[in-house]
Design an enzyme around this catalytic site. Structure first.
Site, PDB file in Angstrom:
ATOM      1  N   ASN A  81       0.810  -1.220   0.000  1.00  0.00           N
ATOM      2  CA  ASN A  81       0.000   0.000   0.000  1.00  0.00           C
ATOM      3  C   ASN A  81       0.843   1.270   0.000  1.00  0.00           C
ATOM      4  O   ASN A  81       0.342   2.343  -0.311  1.00  0.00           O
ATOM      5  CB  ASN A  81      -0.961   0.014   1.203  1.00  0.00           C
ATOM      6  CG  ASN A  81      -0.231  -0.127   2.515  1.00  0.00           C
ATOM      7  OD1 ASN A  81       0.488  -1.092   2.743  1.00  0.00           O
ATOM      8  ND2 ASN A  81      -0.398   0.847   3.386  1.00  0.00           N
ATOM      9  N   SER A 140     -10.932  -5.376   1.550  1.00  0.00           N
ATOM     10  CA  SER A 140     -11.631  -4.268   2.199  1.00  0.00           C
ATOM     11  C   SER A 140     -12.444  -3.489   1.164  1.00  0.00           C
ATOM     12  O   SER A 140     -11.899  -3.050   0.145  1.00  0.00           O
ATOM     13  CB  SER A 140     -10.595  -3.338   2.839  1.00  0.00           C
ATOM     14  OG  SER A 140     -11.237  -2.206   3.364  1.00  0.00           O
ATOM     15  N   ALA A 141     -13.743  -3.307   1.426  1.00  0.00           N
ATOM     16  CA  ALA A 141     -14.659  -2.748   0.424  1.00  0.00           C
ATOM     17  C   ALA A 141     -14.366  -1.310   0.010  1.00  0.00           C
ATOM     18  O   ALA A 141     -14.569  -0.941  -1.145  1.00  0.00           O
ATOM     19  CB  ALA A 141     -16.094  -2.828   0.964  1.00  0.00           C
ATOM     20  N   HIS A 142     -13.872  -0.490   0.957  1.00  0.00           N
ATOM     21  CA  HIS A 142     -13.753   0.931   0.611  1.00  0.00           C
ATOM     22  C   HIS A 142     -12.594   1.224  -0.340  1.00  0.00           C
ATOM     23  O   HIS A 142     -12.427   2.349  -0.779  1.00  0.00           O
ATOM     24  CB  HIS A 142     -13.694   1.805   1.879  1.00  0.00           C
ATOM     25  CG  HIS A 142     -12.440   1.724   2.690  1.00  0.00           C
ATOM     26  ND1 HIS A 142     -11.493   2.703   2.654  1.00  0.00           N
ATOM     27  CD2 HIS A 142     -11.991   0.799   3.564  1.00  0.00           C
ATOM     28  CE1 HIS A 142     -10.502   2.383   3.494  1.00  0.00           C
ATOM     29  NE2 HIS A 142     -10.788   1.239   4.051  1.00  0.00           N
ATOM     30  N   THR A 149     -24.254  -9.680  14.598  1.00  0.00           N
ATOM     31  CA  THR A 149     -25.174  -9.520  13.463  1.00  0.00           C
ATOM     32  C   THR A 149     -24.422  -8.954  12.269  1.00  0.00           C
ATOM     33  O   THR A 149     -23.713  -7.952  12.394  1.00  0.00           O
ATOM     34  CB  THR A 149     -26.334  -8.576  13.860  1.00  0.00           C
ATOM     35  OG1 THR A 149     -26.969  -9.142  15.012  1.00  0.00           O
ATOM     36  CG2 THR A 149     -27.342  -8.415  12.733  1.00  0.00           C
ATOM     37  N   CYS A 196      -3.133   5.133   7.509  1.00  0.00           N
ATOM     38  CA  CYS A 196      -3.219   4.645   8.884  1.00  0.00           C
ATOM     39  C   CYS A 196      -2.000   5.048   9.706  1.00  0.00           C
ATOM     40  O   CYS A 196      -2.044   5.072  10.918  1.00  0.00           O
ATOM     41  CB  CYS A 196      -3.339   3.130   8.901  1.00  0.00           C
ATOM     42  SG  CYS A 196      -4.472   2.536   7.681  1.00  0.00           S
TER      43      CYS A 196
HETATM   44  N1  PMP Z   1      -4.093  -3.692   4.358  1.00  0.00           N
HETATM   45  C1  PMP Z   1      -3.739  -2.813   3.412  1.00  0.00           C
HETATM   46  C2  PMP Z   1      -2.692  -3.206   2.427  1.00  0.00           C
HETATM   47  C3  PMP Z   1      -4.339  -1.558   3.357  1.00  0.00           C
HETATM   48  O1  PMP Z   1      -3.980  -0.682   2.410  1.00  0.00           O
HETATM   49  C4  PMP Z   1      -5.347  -1.238   4.306  1.00  0.00           C
HETATM   50  C5  PMP Z   1      -6.025   0.120   4.285  1.00  0.00           C
HETATM   51  N2  PMP Z   1      -5.134   1.197   4.442  1.00  0.00           N
HETATM   52  C6  PMP Z   1      -5.678  -2.195   5.275  1.00  0.00           C
HETATM   53  C7  PMP Z   1      -5.036  -3.404   5.269  1.00  0.00           C
HETATM   54  C8  PMP Z   1      -6.721  -1.916   6.333  1.00  0.00           C
HETATM   55  O2  PMP Z   1      -7.999  -1.943   5.767  1.00  0.00           O
HETATM   56  P1  PMP Z   1      -9.282  -1.345   6.538  1.00  0.00           P
HETATM   57  O3  PMP Z   1      -9.250   0.121   6.286  1.00  0.00           O
HETATM   58  O4  PMP Z   1     -10.439  -2.006   5.869  1.00  0.00           O
HETATM   59  O5  PMP Z   1      -9.163  -1.730   7.952  1.00  0.00           O
END
Ligand code: PMP
Length: 372
Positions: free
Chosen positions: A146, A196-198, A234, A316
């Site tokens: 990422n 991850s959907a977003h 749920t 993050c």
């Molecule tokens: N793994 C990778 C390689 C990511 O890029 C991300 C999002 N920055 C995540 C995990 C974490 O995903 P989420 O935002 O759905 O917790």
């Protein structure tokens, strides 16, 4: 304003939003209830698992819906831990949700080894082979990094793991690869795969963990026994249905080709300024990591934000001074300070790409002038 931080998150698609609304306001029943409308929701949820497996190219295995990839990664790894003297192998470039967990396992007294990275950003495959043994319990390597966009050869990794570590569970964080690279999970032969959907125009706070053999995975939370008893609570039905809809709407190959051209065009423009370094080789068309000599990436990001939105590497861990991924590749802290991640989307136009590269170079030069 041109948005170039699509690796941090993407805009939700209209169709996904409609699906979200339908399963929130019309078909809103609890899938664990026993009356007919609820049973129909449970059926839609099970169909969604099959539809997602199809998008992943998986005939075998199961889907466990989660709150996103951070949870999927934690469930994959903690859920695969076993009593006894096992060894655990992680790449040095993992996302914080794996990397910080690996360090926590180390603090808990487990034998944890980190695979070094090549200058290209990929893992050192020979080093991985040397770390493996019949005592290896988990190997966790991400598909697309990422921060740098580096693409690890997952097929090669699974072959190395199967040959040298017969008891190992292979987990792959596929967040930046799913709906962006063409692959087939059955062919890759992995045990666990997080999404991850977003990151692909779905809602935030929802994701999935693909599990080849759910008998090997333990639950982390206790509750009503949803998701095969592995992830109680749920299900977030509207978000899950919107996620699956979003993944089906994507034409991965068509988007790949379009974004590849856009990134090529962007880098041609950026390379006109010889003070900007591009990290990695053969990286994902969706991500470009740039190092700006002599400025702070944070200052540049803020100076750009009214015109072009870019990221710092990982949303993050954006607030941290160093960056463990770039450090693992061998960059020095003063080079890392000038890091900016640009990440693309298929909806961008060639005009926006040209304009954004020009704005980035102009703003960078203005900052350099000010600092003289
Ligand atoms: N793994 C990778 C390689 C990511 O890029 C991300 C999002 N920055 C995540 C995990 C974490 O995903 P989420 O935002 O759905 O917790």
């Amino acid at each position: 304003m041109i948005y170039l931080d699509n690796a941090a998150t993407t805009k939700m698609s209209e169709e996904a939003l409609k699906e979200y609304e339908y399963f929130s306001c019309s078909n809103f029943y609890n899938p664990s209830a026993t009356y007919l409308p609820a049973i129909k929701v449970a059926m839609a949820l099970d169909e969604a698992r099959a539809r997602l497996k199809k998008c992943l190219g998986a005939k075998k295995g199961d889907i466990i819906f989660t709150s996103g990839a951070t949870e999927s990664n934690n469930l994959a790894i903690r859920g695969s831990l076993r009593e006894g003297k096992w060894e655990y192998v992680f790449s040095s470039g993992e996302h914080a949700s794996v990397y910080n967990l690996a360090n926590a396992l180390k603090r808990e007294g487990k034998t944890v080894n980190f695979i070094p990275l090549f200058k290209t950003g990929e893992i050192d495959y020979n080093a991985l082979e040397k770390m493996l043994s019949p005592k290896t319990r988990i190997v966790s390597v991400m598909f697309v990094n990422n921060v740098t966009g580096a693409i690890n050869d997952i097929k090669k990794i699974s072959e190395i793991v199967r040959k040298n570590a017969p008891s190992a569970i292979l987990h792959v964080d596929g967040v930046q690869a799913f709906c962006k690279l063409n692959f087939n999970l059955d062919e890759l032969d992995v045990d666990l795969f997080s999404i991850s959907a977003h990151k692909f125009h779905g809602p935030k706070g929802v994701g999935a963990l693909y599990v080849k053999n759910k008998a090997t995975l333990k639950n982390l939370v206790y509750g009503g026994g949803q998701e095969y008893g592995i992830r109680s609570g749920t299900e977030n039905v509207p978000a899950i249905m919107a996620m699956v809809k979003a993944s089906e709407l994507i034409n991965t190959q068509e988007n790949f080709e379009k974004v590849l051209k856009l990134k090529g065009q962007f880098l041609d423009e950026i390379k006109k300024c010889d003070k900007i370094k591009v990290v990695g080789e053969n990286t994902s068309p969706y991500i470009a990591m740039l190092l700006f000599d002599g400025v702070n990436g944070e200052t540049l990001t803020r100076a750009l934000e009214n015109q072009v939105i870019v990221g710092r590497g990982s949303a993050c861990s954006a607030k941290k001074a160093g960056n463990h991924v770039l450090e693992a590749i061998g960059y020095k802290i003063n080079e890392i300070k000038g890091a900016i991640r640009v990440s693309f989307d298929e909806s961008l136009t060639q005009q926006q790409i040209k304009e954004s590269a020009e704005i980035i170079i102009k703003t960078y030069n203005e900052l350099l002038e000010k600092l003289k």
